[in-house]
Design a protein around this motif. Structure first.
Motif, PDB file in Angstrom:
ATOM      1  N   LYS A 145      -5.814  39.277 -44.169  1.00  0.00           N
ATOM      2  CA  LYS A 145      -4.215  38.791 -44.612  1.00  0.00           C
ATOM      3  C   LYS A 145      -4.510  37.310 -45.279  1.00  0.00           C
ATOM      4  CE  LYS A 145      -2.371  40.247 -40.297  1.00  0.00           C
ATOM      5  NZ  LYS A 145      -1.860  40.316 -39.039  1.00  0.00           N
ATOM      6  N   LEU A 285      14.439  46.352 -61.211  1.00  0.00           N
ATOM      7  CA  LEU A 285      14.175  45.484 -60.056  1.00  0.00           C
ATOM      8  C   LEU A 285      13.431  46.161 -58.989  1.00  0.00           C
ATOM      9  CD1 LEU A 285      17.048  42.757 -59.791  1.00  0.00           C
ATOM     10  CD2 LEU A 285      14.893  42.436 -61.010  1.00  0.00           C
ATOM     11  N   ILE A 286      13.900  47.340 -58.859  1.00  0.00           N
ATOM     12  CA  ILE A 286      13.458  47.970 -57.634  1.00  0.00           C
ATOM     13  C   ILE A 286      11.748  48.454 -57.719  1.00  0.00           C
ATOM     14  CG2 ILE A 286      13.469  50.336 -56.266  1.00  0.00           C
ATOM     15  CD1 ILE A 286      16.571  50.043 -56.477  1.00  0.00           C
ATOM     16  N   LEU A 289       9.824  45.218 -57.813  1.00  0.00           N
ATOM     17  CA  LEU A 289       9.609  44.850 -56.298  1.00  0.00           C
ATOM     18  C   LEU A 289       8.578  45.674 -55.709  1.00  0.00           C
ATOM     19  CD1 LEU A 289      13.060  44.034 -54.844  1.00  0.00           C
ATOM     20  CD2 LEU A 289      11.330  42.566 -55.103  1.00  0.00           C
ATOM     21  N   SER A 290       8.567  47.092 -55.780  1.00  0.00           N
ATOM     22  CA  SER A 290       7.650  47.891 -55.432  1.00  0.00           C
ATOM     23  C   SER A 290       6.265  47.646 -55.925  1.00  0.00           C
ATOM     24  CB  SER A 290       7.922  49.291 -55.262  1.00  0.00           C
ATOM     25  OG  SER A 290       9.199  49.506 -55.117  1.00  0.00           O
ATOM     26  N   TYR A 293       4.994  43.957 -54.714  1.00  0.00           N
ATOM     27  CA  TYR A 293       4.770  43.646 -53.207  1.00  0.00           C
ATOM     28  C   TYR A 293       4.219  44.782 -52.550  1.00  0.00           C
ATOM     29  CZ  TYR A 293       7.272  39.570 -54.409  1.00  0.00           C
ATOM     30  OH  TYR A 293       7.821  38.253 -54.872  1.00  0.00           O
ATOM     31  N   LEU A 294       4.427  46.015 -52.749  1.00  0.00           N
ATOM     32  CA  LEU A 294       3.848  47.219 -52.040  1.00  0.00           C
ATOM     33  C   LEU A 294       2.602  47.706 -52.882  1.00  0.00           C
ATOM     34  CD1 LEU A 294       7.256  49.125 -51.293  1.00  0.00           C
ATOM     35  CD2 LEU A 294       6.080  47.470 -49.910  1.00  0.00           C
ATOM     36  N   ASP A 315      -2.049  40.010 -51.883  1.00  0.00           N
ATOM     37  CA  ASP A 315      -1.112  40.253 -50.841  1.00  0.00           C
ATOM     38  C   ASP A 315      -0.311  39.184 -50.932  1.00  0.00           C
ATOM     39  OD1 ASP A 315       0.393  41.169 -48.783  1.00  0.00           O
ATOM     40  OD2 ASP A 315      -0.896  40.577 -47.399  1.00  0.00           O
ATOM     41  N   LEU A 316       0.552  39.111 -51.804  1.00  0.00           N
ATOM     42  CA  LEU A 316       1.713  38.012 -52.028  1.00  0.00           C
ATOM     43  C   LEU A 316       2.918  37.821 -51.091  1.00  0.00           C
ATOM     44  CD1 LEU A 316       1.973  38.241 -55.948  1.00  0.00           C
ATOM     45  CD2 LEU A 316       0.647  36.609 -54.659  1.00  0.00           C
ATOM     46  N   PRO A 317       3.252  36.563 -50.605  1.00  0.00           N
ATOM     47  CA  PRO A 317       4.426  36.604 -49.926  1.00  0.00           C
ATOM     48  C   PRO A 317       5.574  36.932 -50.591  1.00  0.00           C
ATOM     49  CG  PRO A 317       3.674  34.386 -50.848  1.00  0.00           C
ATOM     50  CD  PRO A 317       2.744  35.424 -51.149  1.00  0.00           C
ATOM     51  N   PHE A 318       6.307  37.411 -49.997  1.00  0.00           N
ATOM     52  CA  PHE A 318       7.747  37.728 -50.617  1.00  0.00           C
ATOM     53  C   PHE A 318       8.655  36.758 -50.576  1.00  0.00           C
ATOM     54  CE2 PHE A 318      12.083  39.477 -50.100  1.00  0.00           C
ATOM     55  CZ  PHE A 318      12.187  40.020 -51.293  1.00  0.00           C
TER      56      PHE A 318
ATOM     57  N   PHE B  20      19.853  50.858 -52.077  1.00  0.00           N
ATOM     58  CA  PHE B  20      18.353  50.832 -51.973  1.00  0.00           C
ATOM     59  C   PHE B  20      17.773  49.697 -52.174  1.00  0.00           C
ATOM     60  CE2 PHE B  20      14.016  52.117 -53.727  1.00  0.00           C
ATOM     61  CZ  PHE B  20      13.542  52.799 -52.690  1.00  0.00           C
ATOM     62  N   PHE B  21      18.154  49.114 -53.344  1.00  0.00           N
ATOM     63  CA  PHE B  21      17.763  47.709 -53.818  1.00  0.00           C
ATOM     64  C   PHE B  21      17.779  46.699 -52.703  1.00  0.00           C
ATOM     65  CE2 PHE B  21      18.571  43.334 -55.843  1.00  0.00           C
ATOM     66  CZ  PHE B  21      17.447  43.317 -56.416  1.00  0.00           C
ATOM     67  N   GLU B  24      15.632  47.553 -49.812  1.00  0.00           N
ATOM     68  CA  GLU B  24      14.157  47.039 -50.070  1.00  0.00           C
ATOM     69  C   GLU B  24      13.835  45.711 -49.863  1.00  0.00           C
ATOM     70  OE1 GLU B  24      12.956  47.779 -54.428  1.00  0.00           O
ATOM     71  OE2 GLU B  24      10.922  48.031 -53.533  1.00  0.00           O
ATOM     72  N   LEU B  28      11.301  44.040 -47.497  1.00  0.00           N
ATOM     73  CA  LEU B  28      10.190  43.174 -47.855  1.00  0.00           C
ATOM     74  C   LEU B  28      10.404  41.808 -46.986  1.00  0.00           C
ATOM     75  CD1 LEU B  28      10.097  43.739 -51.544  1.00  0.00           C
ATOM     76  CD2 LEU B  28       8.313  44.374 -49.983  1.00  0.00           C
ATOM     77  N   LYS B  32       6.877  41.041 -45.215  1.00  0.00           N
ATOM     78  CA  LYS B  32       6.214  40.176 -45.777  1.00  0.00           C
ATOM     79  C   LYS B  32       6.249  38.733 -45.334  1.00  0.00           C
ATOM     80  CE  LYS B  32       4.423  42.275 -49.144  1.00  0.00           C
ATOM     81  NZ  LYS B  32       2.952  42.336 -49.260  1.00  0.00           N
ATOM     82  N   ASN B  35       2.498  37.021 -42.835  1.00  0.00           N
ATOM     83  CA  ASN B  35       1.343  36.698 -43.158  1.00  0.00           C
ATOM     84  C   ASN B  35       1.407  35.094 -43.250  1.00  0.00           C
ATOM     85  OD1 ASN B  35       0.721  39.168 -42.483  1.00  0.00           O
ATOM     86  ND2 ASN B  35       0.357  39.641 -44.670  1.00  0.00           N
ATOM     87  N   LEU B  36       2.382  34.472 -43.587  1.00  0.00           N
ATOM     88  CA  LEU B  36       2.498  33.283 -44.101  1.00  0.00           C
ATOM     89  C   LEU B  36       1.754  32.208 -43.278  1.00  0.00           C
ATOM     90  CD1 LEU B  36       3.119  32.456 -46.989  1.00  0.00           C
ATOM     91  CD2 LEU B  36       5.114  31.310 -46.252  1.00  0.00           C
ATOM     92  N   VAL B  38      -0.344  32.590 -40.827  1.00  0.00           N
ATOM     93  CA  VAL B  38      -1.710  33.006 -40.655  1.00  0.00           C
ATOM     94  C   VAL B  38      -2.427  32.217 -41.771  1.00  0.00           C
ATOM     95  CG1 VAL B  38      -3.931  34.515 -40.519  1.00  0.00           C
ATOM     96  CG2 VAL B  38      -1.355  35.199 -39.721  1.00  0.00           C
ATOM     97  N   LYS B  39      -1.934  32.195 -42.947  1.00  0.00           N
ATOM     98  CA  LYS B  39      -2.514  31.616 -44.223  1.00  0.00           C
ATOM     99  C   LYS B  39      -2.423  29.997 -44.180  1.00  0.00           C
ATOM    100  CE  LYS B  39      -1.188  35.312 -47.496  1.00  0.00           C
ATOM    101  NZ  LYS B  39      -0.559  36.044 -48.434  1.00  0.00           N
TER     102      LYS B  39
END
Lengths: 357, 102
Positions: A145, A285-286, A289-290, A293-294, A315-318, B20-21, B24, B28, B32, B35-36, B38-39
């Protein structure tokens, strides 16, 4: 739009991560400069630094770069005090496996991988300054991580760092100061400068500005990609705006002959253009994003990593920047709609028989 | 020309895409964010900043601590000789005869 938003997402996330982790850094770092270059700092300065009002603690740091020629890569080696309780508490959460002892080292995922590839599975032989070897056992690996920060790092007891880099016992790489009240930082800097004029004092703000410079420096590349994307888009827009095709003209002519007014035709054209462009915008955009981040941005991450041998996980923070999204939106959707509406209006304002002929 | 059925289907699809957007984004955001911490802990532990994404270049990994002109050194093989020039430092295991082009 997909390429553009992917790059903007990556740049935003890196900036966000740097800004957030920056807050965990010590507020002031004191280094010694000699002949314009960074030199080791004497530990005798510690007492005088601690005497400055507002300084909570002064801790010497031992760190440096170790160039591993076989792989052509630099490791960042940091010496820590293993008996410090604060360290052991934090370490517990950071390690994927292993423990920290007197003769071991903790490494990032990237370092562990490079060592494995060079057949160092349990230990590594550091070449000391006199050419002799120092064997250090591999005690643990950091959690994936933290890969973006820990990938090239090696932690070991400071005595080992002193031995490998041949650091004198009374010197350290630099000294970090903890300050109770951040409003006092400018005064403390002035006092350090007054006591030790040969020192370079780095604050968190300096680092923040330096990050800004990195982004300015790299933004030329983003700009080049941005221009390519915008140029392609405007080529399409120019093609659309320069005139409608014969079929589209015929369609408008028939609608006019059936009794549609100009505003009806423009309304219909608006809906059509809006649905197409908004559909493209949301889909881009969808996908971006995938992708970022995925899937961790395959191919594009190489722009940011260059030719690094130690590739880390991406593994970037969103984070989402709505200003950036609105820029992408206003650069694409309204312009596309205008490029459809304007030529349609030009055709719709003509007579029906003239258009069909 | 768009008929009513096509218009309704397109609007329905557009709505689905927007939903869906949004989902998503929510996914995220929740997944997401964790983890920050921990970093941040790691940076507190190491007390060194910057990311390890271009570790061959000194100025990227710890640029603030680098010398003023280190920005020109873009590879570990390029040792600084003078701010505007480099000395190429090749690995000892490399066959140097192949490095020249006559």
């Amino acid at each position: 739009m997909f390429l553009l938003s992917s790059i903007l997402f990556i740049a935003n996330s890196i900036r966000y991560e740097l800004e957030r982790t920056l807050n965990s850094l010590p507020p002031i770092t004191v280094q010694k400069l000699q002949a314009g270059r960074h030199e080791l700092i004497s530990l005798q300065k510690l007492d005088k630094l601690l005497d400055i009002d507002g300084v909570q603690s002064a801790i010497p740091r031992y760190w440096g770069y170790y160039y591993f020629a076989n792989a052509g890569v630099n490791f960042s080696i940091v010496g820590v005090d293993i008996f410090d309780k604060a360290y052991s508490d934090i370490l517990h959460n950071l390690l994927e496996n292993g423990t920290f002892g007197n003769d071991g080292m903790l490494v990032g995922q990237g370092v562990a991988k490079i060592l494995r590839e060079n057949y160092y599975k349990e230990y590594f032989n550091f070449v000391k300054s006199d050419g002799s070897l120092k064997q250090v056992n591999l005690a643990g690996v950091f959690d994936a991580k933290t890969s973006l920060e820990s990938n090239d790092m090696i932690f070991m007891p400071k005595a080992l760092v002193q031995e490998i880099f041949d650091l004198p016992q009374d010197k350290a790489t630099d000294i970090v100061l903890q300050v109770a009240n951040k409003d006092e930082i400018p005064n403390i800097i002035a006092k350090v400068k007054e006591i030790y004029p040969d020192s370079r004092v780095i604050t968190k703000d300096d680092m923040r500005i330096s990050y800004q410079n990195i982004f300015d420096y790299k933004s030329g590349l983003f700009l080049a990609l941005f221009i390519v994307a915008i140029f392609t888009f405007f080529m399409i827009i120019y093609d659309r705006a320069s005139g409608l095709s014969g079929n589209e003209k015929k369609e408008i002519g028939i609608l006019k002959a059936l009794g549609w007014r100009i505003e009806d035709i423009l309304q219909e054209k608006f809906y059509e253009a809006f649905i197409i462009s908004f559909f493209a915008f949301i889909t881009a955009l969808i996908a971006a994003l995938s992708f970022v981040y995925l899937l961790q941005a395959p191919l594009l991450r190489d722009i940011f990593m260059g030719y690094s041998v130690l590739k880390s996980d991406f593994d970037l923070p969103f984070t989402i920047d709505f200003r950036m999204l609105s820029v992408v939106f206003f650069l694409s959707v309204p312009i596309y709609i205008a490029a459809i509406i304007i030529p349609s209006w030009r055709v719709a304002s003509m007579d029906a028989d003239e258009v069909m002929r | 020309m768009i008929t009513k059925t096509i218009a309704r289907t397109s609007l329905f699809l557009l709505l689905l895409l927007v939903l869906f957007f949004v989902s998503e984004l929510c996914f995220l955001y929740i997944y997401k964010e964790n983890n920050l911490h921990v970093k941040q802990n790691f940076v507190q532990f190491s007390s060194l900043g910057d990311l390890a994404i271009s570790n061959e270049a000194h100025f990227i990994r710890h640029r603030t601590y680098a010398d003023t002109f280190s920005i020109f050194a873009i590879s570990p093989e390029l040792l600084e000789n003078f701010p505007s020039t480099f000395v190429y430092h090749y690995p000892t295991i490399q066959n140097t005869s192949k490095m020249y082009r006559e």
